[in-house]
Design a protein around this motif. Structure first.
Motif, PDB file in Angstrom:
ATOM      1  N   SER A 102       0.865  -1.187   0.000  1.00 42.38           N
ATOM      2  CA  SER A 102       0.000   0.000   0.000  1.00 42.38           C
ATOM      3  C   SER A 102       0.894   1.228   0.000  1.00 42.38           C
ATOM      4  O   SER A 102       1.914   1.265   0.689  1.00 42.38           O
ATOM      5  CB  SER A 102      -0.917  -0.003   1.217  1.00 42.38           C
ATOM      6  N   LEU A 103       0.507   2.255  -0.774  1.00 46.98           N
ATOM      7  CA  LEU A 103       1.387   3.402  -0.990  1.00 46.98           C
ATOM      8  C   LEU A 103       0.709   4.718  -0.621  1.00 46.98           C
ATOM      9  O   LEU A 103      -0.502   4.859  -0.744  1.00 46.98           O
ATOM     10  CB  LEU A 103       1.810   3.467  -2.463  1.00 46.98           C
ATOM     11  N   ALA A 104       1.554   5.663  -0.180  1.00 45.72           N
ATOM     12  CA  ALA A 104       1.085   7.023   0.075  1.00 45.72           C
ATOM     13  C   ALA A 104       1.416   7.938  -1.095  1.00 45.72           C
ATOM     14  O   ALA A 104       0.786   8.978  -1.277  1.00 45.72           O
ATOM     15  CB  ALA A 104       1.704   7.576   1.360  1.00 45.72           C
ATOM     16  N   GLY A 105       2.433   7.557  -1.906  1.00 47.46           N
ATOM     17  CA  GLY A 105       2.777   8.354  -3.081  1.00 47.46           C
ATOM     18  C   GLY A 105       3.927   9.321  -2.889  1.00 47.46           C
ATOM     19  O   GLY A 105       3.974  10.372  -3.535  1.00 47.46           O
ATOM     20  N   ILE A 141       2.988  11.208   9.794  1.00 51.39           N
ATOM     21  CA  ILE A 141       2.043  10.466  10.635  1.00 51.39           C
ATOM     22  C   ILE A 141       0.738  10.240   9.871  1.00 51.39           C
ATOM     23  O   ILE A 141       0.155   9.145   9.922  1.00 51.39           O
ATOM     24  CB  ILE A 141       1.768  11.221  11.947  1.00 51.39           C
ATOM     25  N   ARG A 142       0.297  11.260   9.127  1.00 52.65           N
ATOM     26  CA  ARG A 142      -0.895  11.095   8.282  1.00 52.65           C
ATOM     27  C   ARG A 142      -0.664   9.998   7.244  1.00 52.65           C
ATOM     28  O   ARG A 142      -1.543   9.182   6.960  1.00 52.65           O
ATOM     29  CB  ARG A 142      -1.232  12.410   7.579  1.00 52.65           C
ATOM     30  N   GLY A 143       0.521   9.998   6.634  1.00 52.12           N
ATOM     31  CA  GLY A 143       0.824   8.995   5.616  1.00 52.12           C
ATOM     32  C   GLY A 143       0.801   7.582   6.153  1.00 52.12           C
ATOM     33  O   GLY A 143       0.483   6.624   5.426  1.00 52.12           O
ATOM     34  N   LEU A 144       1.143   7.426   7.428  1.00 49.93           N
ATOM     35  CA  LEU A 144       1.087   6.109   8.058  1.00 49.93           C
ATOM     36  C   LEU A 144      -0.357   5.652   8.275  1.00 49.93           C
ATOM     37  O   LEU A 144      -0.692   4.482   8.069  1.00 49.93           O
ATOM     38  CB  LEU A 144       1.798   6.143   9.419  1.00 49.93           C
ATOM     39  N   ILE A 145      -1.216   6.590   8.705  1.00 52.47           N
ATOM     40  CA  ILE A 145      -2.552   6.214   9.174  1.00 52.47           C
ATOM     41  C   ILE A 145      -3.623   6.289   8.089  1.00 52.47           C
ATOM     42  O   ILE A 145      -4.438   5.367   7.949  1.00 52.47           O
ATOM     43  CB  ILE A 145      -2.946   7.099  10.373  1.00 52.47           C
ATOM     44  N   ILE A 146      -3.656   7.360   7.306  1.00 55.46           N
ATOM     45  CA  ILE A 146      -4.771   7.544   6.362  1.00 55.46           C
ATOM     46  C   ILE A 146      -4.605   6.657   5.114  1.00 55.46           C
ATOM     47  O   ILE A 146      -5.424   5.762   4.883  1.00 55.46           O
ATOM     48  CB  ILE A 146      -4.945   9.027   5.995  1.00 55.46           C
ATOM     49  N   GLU A 162      11.697  14.655  -1.951  1.00 55.34           N
ATOM     50  CA  GLU A 162      10.557  15.436  -1.472  1.00 55.34           C
ATOM     51  C   GLU A 162      10.795  15.892  -0.032  1.00 55.34           C
ATOM     52  O   GLU A 162      11.411  15.188   0.766  1.00 55.34           O
ATOM     53  CB  GLU A 162       9.298  14.570  -1.539  1.00 55.34           C
ATOM     54  N   SER A 163      10.271  17.063   0.300  1.00 55.21           N
ATOM     55  CA  SER A 163      10.273  17.540   1.687  1.00 55.21           C
ATOM     56  C   SER A 163       8.840  17.454   2.220  1.00 55.21           C
ATOM     57  O   SER A 163       7.907  17.947   1.562  1.00 55.21           O
ATOM     58  CB  SER A 163      10.781  18.976   1.765  1.00 55.21           C
ATOM     59  N   ILE A 164       8.698  16.865   3.387  1.00 55.63           N
ATOM     60  CA  ILE A 164       7.365  16.652   3.950  1.00 55.63           C
ATOM     61  C   ILE A 164       7.388  16.932   5.447  1.00 55.63           C
ATOM     62  O   ILE A 164       8.377  16.617   6.140  1.00 55.63           O
ATOM     63  CB  ILE A 164       6.867  15.216   3.663  1.00 55.63           C
ATOM     64  N   LEU A 165       6.314  17.522   5.948  1.00 57.47           N
ATOM     65  CA  LEU A 165       6.217  17.812   7.388  1.00 57.47           C
ATOM     66  C   LEU A 165       6.114  16.529   8.204  1.00 57.47           C
ATOM     67  O   LEU A 165       5.538  15.532   7.748  1.00 57.47           O
ATOM     68  CB  LEU A 165       4.991  18.677   7.666  1.00 57.47           C
ATOM     69  N   GLY A 166       6.637  16.595   9.425  1.00 62.89           N
ATOM     70  CA  GLY A 166       6.546  15.454  10.333  1.00 62.89           C
ATOM     71  C   GLY A 166       5.109  14.998  10.551  1.00 62.89           C
ATOM     72  O   GLY A 166       4.817  13.802  10.563  1.00 62.89           O
ATOM     73  N   ILE A 167       4.195  15.956  10.730  1.00 61.89           N
ATOM     74  CA  ILE A 167       2.799  15.589  10.987  1.00 61.89           C
ATOM     75  C   ILE A 167       2.193  14.867   9.782  1.00 61.89           C
ATOM     76  O   ILE A 167       1.346  13.974   9.937  1.00 61.89           O
ATOM     77  CB  ILE A 167       1.957  16.830  11.351  1.00 61.89           C
ATOM     78  N   ASN A 168       2.669  15.199   8.564  1.00 66.32           N
ATOM     79  CA  ASN A 168       2.129  14.530   7.385  1.00 66.32           C
ATOM     80  C   ASN A 168       2.737  13.146   7.167  1.00 66.32           C
ATOM     81  O   ASN A 168       2.157  12.320   6.455  1.00 66.32           O
ATOM     82  CB  ASN A 168       2.291  15.416   6.151  1.00 66.32           C
ATOM     83  N   LYS A 204      -9.252  10.337  12.943  1.00 68.02           N
ATOM     84  CA  LYS A 204     -10.640  10.728  12.676  1.00 68.02           C
ATOM     85  C   LYS A 204     -10.807  11.363  11.300  1.00 68.02           C
ATOM     86  O   LYS A 204     -11.928  11.593  10.848  1.00 68.02           O
ATOM     87  CB  LYS A 204     -11.119  11.713  13.743  1.00 68.02           C
ATOM     88  N   GLU A 205      -9.695  11.679  10.648  1.00 68.62           N
ATOM     89  CA  GLU A 205      -9.768  12.364   9.358  1.00 68.62           C
ATOM     90  C   GLU A 205     -10.150  11.379   8.253  1.00 68.62           C
ATOM     91  O   GLU A 205      -9.467  10.369   8.041  1.00 68.62           O
ATOM     92  CB  GLU A 205      -8.426  13.028   9.027  1.00 68.62           C
ATOM     93  N   THR A 206     -11.208  11.691   7.537  1.00 67.20           N
ATOM     94  CA  THR A 206     -11.627  10.826   6.433  1.00 67.20           C
ATOM     95  C   THR A 206     -10.881  11.174   5.144  1.00 67.20           C
ATOM     96  O   THR A 206     -10.818  10.350   4.225  1.00 67.20           O
ATOM     97  CB  THR A 206     -13.137  10.943   6.187  1.00 67.20           C
ATOM     98  N   ILE A 207     -10.310  12.365   5.089  1.00 70.76           N
ATOM     99  CA  ILE A 207      -9.586  12.789   3.901  1.00 70.76           C
ATOM    100  C   ILE A 207      -8.519  13.819   4.277  1.00 70.76           C
ATOM    101  O   ILE A 207      -8.708  14.618   5.197  1.00 70.76           O
ATOM    102  CB  ILE A 207     -10.554  13.390   2.843  1.00 70.76           C
ATOM    103  N   PHE A 208      -7.377  13.763   3.575  1.00 78.95           N
ATOM    104  CA  PHE A 208      -6.374  14.824   3.675  1.00 78.95           C
ATOM    105  C   PHE A 208      -6.105  15.310   2.265  1.00 78.95           C
ATOM    106  O   PHE A 208      -5.706  14.538   1.370  1.00 78.95           O
ATOM    107  CB  PHE A 208      -5.082  14.333   4.316  1.00 78.95           C
TER     108      PHE A 208
END
Length: 467
Positions: free
Chosen positions: A99-102, A115-120, A107-113, A206-210
């Motif tokens: 499964s991929l986040a893309g 965590i989003r990439g792991l979960i969403i 690339e530079s990505i925020l730490g919080i994103n 709880k986020e259904t979409i980012f």
């Protein structure tokens, strides 16, 4: 005397009853009637840690991407939410059917994103980025991915031991199948409970979409960034037919050998439940979770079992120093709430047992009256209180230590001498001081009377002289 040494005091009371308007709902079901698609499952109330239902909960299973919740927990210990992380070639170190986040290299990505990439989207390459970053920070410099992975997995497994996991071993940061990568529903419930204490993880869960840029507000022309549109895999938090109104998260998982799994959390009226579903069907996992949540919310209730400082017994203490207090109030040391079946609350009772070294024999009736004996020191354990229920899950439900909040010194020759000496001083004082006090009062009264008499005589003399 020996045959009385093990005398146990038993005090039984029925705790407060629940008012009629809190009656059991008609939708309640018995745990034996629960039917699940999952091969393994568990339902836990978070605040008490009480298991409400279990099915092969100790059986070792493959967690698949549920692993990423533990990866997120560790990631947040090393990576700041607002820092930019540069992605490397570690994102290529994954299987083709992952499964991929893309993410993209450089690339530079925020730490919080991350965590989003792991979960969403449940990105396996996201987990590799986390492993690379954490491994390098522990090592103190750039290292190859395999070395970083080894460091990270050592941290992951140490974290598991720290959390109290008993039957788990983690080989990858993302959960792609490996025969040596396993856990249990019981251990996954512990991981979920820890994750629920982290506001960031639960916010993202709880986020259904980012929909946004990975670098957020730090995006600039000098940076390589990616715009993402991630959708949750967790149907429970959506508004579709599998949605559940009380769902709060958390993570899905799937591999061919692991089956469809779910780490689910829900909250209703301040009660938080954790459901772990392992090796279910694709849609059966949603039904499994909802079945368990409804069972937990409808059949159980939070109940105050004991309140700190409450007086529950009063015992006499023998062999105390003469003249000292010999009444010991037995007070509860802790607050305790339990999540218990509603129909079992009325059957709760407790037993008090005092430690044999403190038990004394009543000279009048050795059975009906129990006394303790000095010396007893403040802060020392003098016994236990154990709570039981007579319901279908009857048995011990909680026990607590009883601690003395007073000191009772034992009677001694020196103490007796001091007691009698003090009493004699009081007696002598009363013999000598009392008569002197009486005479002093009389003398004072006579003096006052004489003064008043002289004053009257002077007034009479003045009157006679005037006329």
């Amino acid at each position: 005397m020996k045959r009385y040494k093990n005398i146990i005091v038993i005090v039984q009371i029925i705790l407060m009853t629940i008012s009629s308007n809190m009656s059991v709902k008609s939708s309640e079901i018995d745990d034996e009637k629960i039917e699940l698609n999952a091969r393994s499952a568990i339902l836990v109330e978070k605040s008490t840690g009480k298991m409400l239902y279990g099915k092969n909960e100790k059986k070792q299973m493959y967690p698949a991407s549920l692993t990423k919740i533990l990866t997120a927990i560790v990631a947040l210990e090393y990576i700041e939410l607002e820092e930019l992380i540069k992605v490397g070639y570690e994102i290529n170190e994954i299987e083709l059917d992952s499964s991929l986040a893309g993410h993209k290299v450089s690339e530079s990505i925020l730490g919080i994103n991350l965590i989003r990439g792991l979960i969403i989207p449940s990105g396996n390459e996201t987990a590799n980025i986390v492993a690379q970053v954490v491994g390098e920070r522990v090592e103190g410099g750039k290292i190859e991915f395999n070395k970083a992975l080894k460091i990270f997995m050592s941290i992951i497994n140490d974290k598991g031991k720290e959390l109290g996991l008993r039957d788990s071993n983690f080989v990858t940061p993302h959960g792609y199948h490996d025969d040596n990568h396993y856990t249990t529903a019981e251990d996954m419930a512990i991981i979920a409970s820890v994750a629920m204490d982290d506001d960031i993880i639960m916010q993202i869960a709880k986020e259904t979409i980012f929909d946004g840029n990975g670098a957020g507000k730090l995006n600039s022309e000098d940076l390589v960034t990616v715009d993402y549109k991630w959708y949750t895999h967790n149907e429970l938090i959506t508004n579709n037919k599998y949605g559940y109104e009380y769902a709060t998260g958390l993570k899905t998982g799937y591999t061919k050998k692991a089956g469809h799994s779910l780490l689910a959390t829900a909250k209703k009226d301040d009660i938080e439940l954790i459901a772990v579903i392992l090796d279910s069907s694709e849609n059966g996992r949603w039904e499994d979770a909802k079945t368990l949540f409804e069972y937990g919310f409808n059949n159980y209730k939070m109940h105050t079992l004991q309140t700190k400082g409450k007086n529950i017994d009063m015992v006499k203490v023998t062999n105390t120093q003469l003249g000292n207090n010999d009444d010991l109030e037995i007070k509860l040391s802790n607050d305790k709430n339990i999540y218990i079946k509603k129909d079992e609350i009325d059957g709760i009772y407790y037993k008090i047992t005092y430690n044999t070294e403190y038990l004394a024999i009543d000279e009048v009736n050795e059975i009906s009256t129990i006394k303790l004996k000095a010396p007893i020191e403040e802060g020392h354990e003098i016994g236990k209180i154990k709570y039981y229920t007579q319901g279908t899950q009857g048995g011990l439900i909680y026990e607590d230590l009883l601690i003395s909040d007073e000191t009772f010194e034992a009677r001694s020759l020196e103490g007796d001498i001091e007691y009698y000496f003090n009493n004699m001083k009081k007696i002598v004082f009363s013999w000598i001081v009392a008569p002197i006090s009486v005479l002093a009062v009389l003398a004072y009264s006579i003096r006052v009377r004489n003064i008043r008499k002289r004053r009257r005589n002077r007034r009479k003399y003045k009157l006679k002289t005037k006329y």
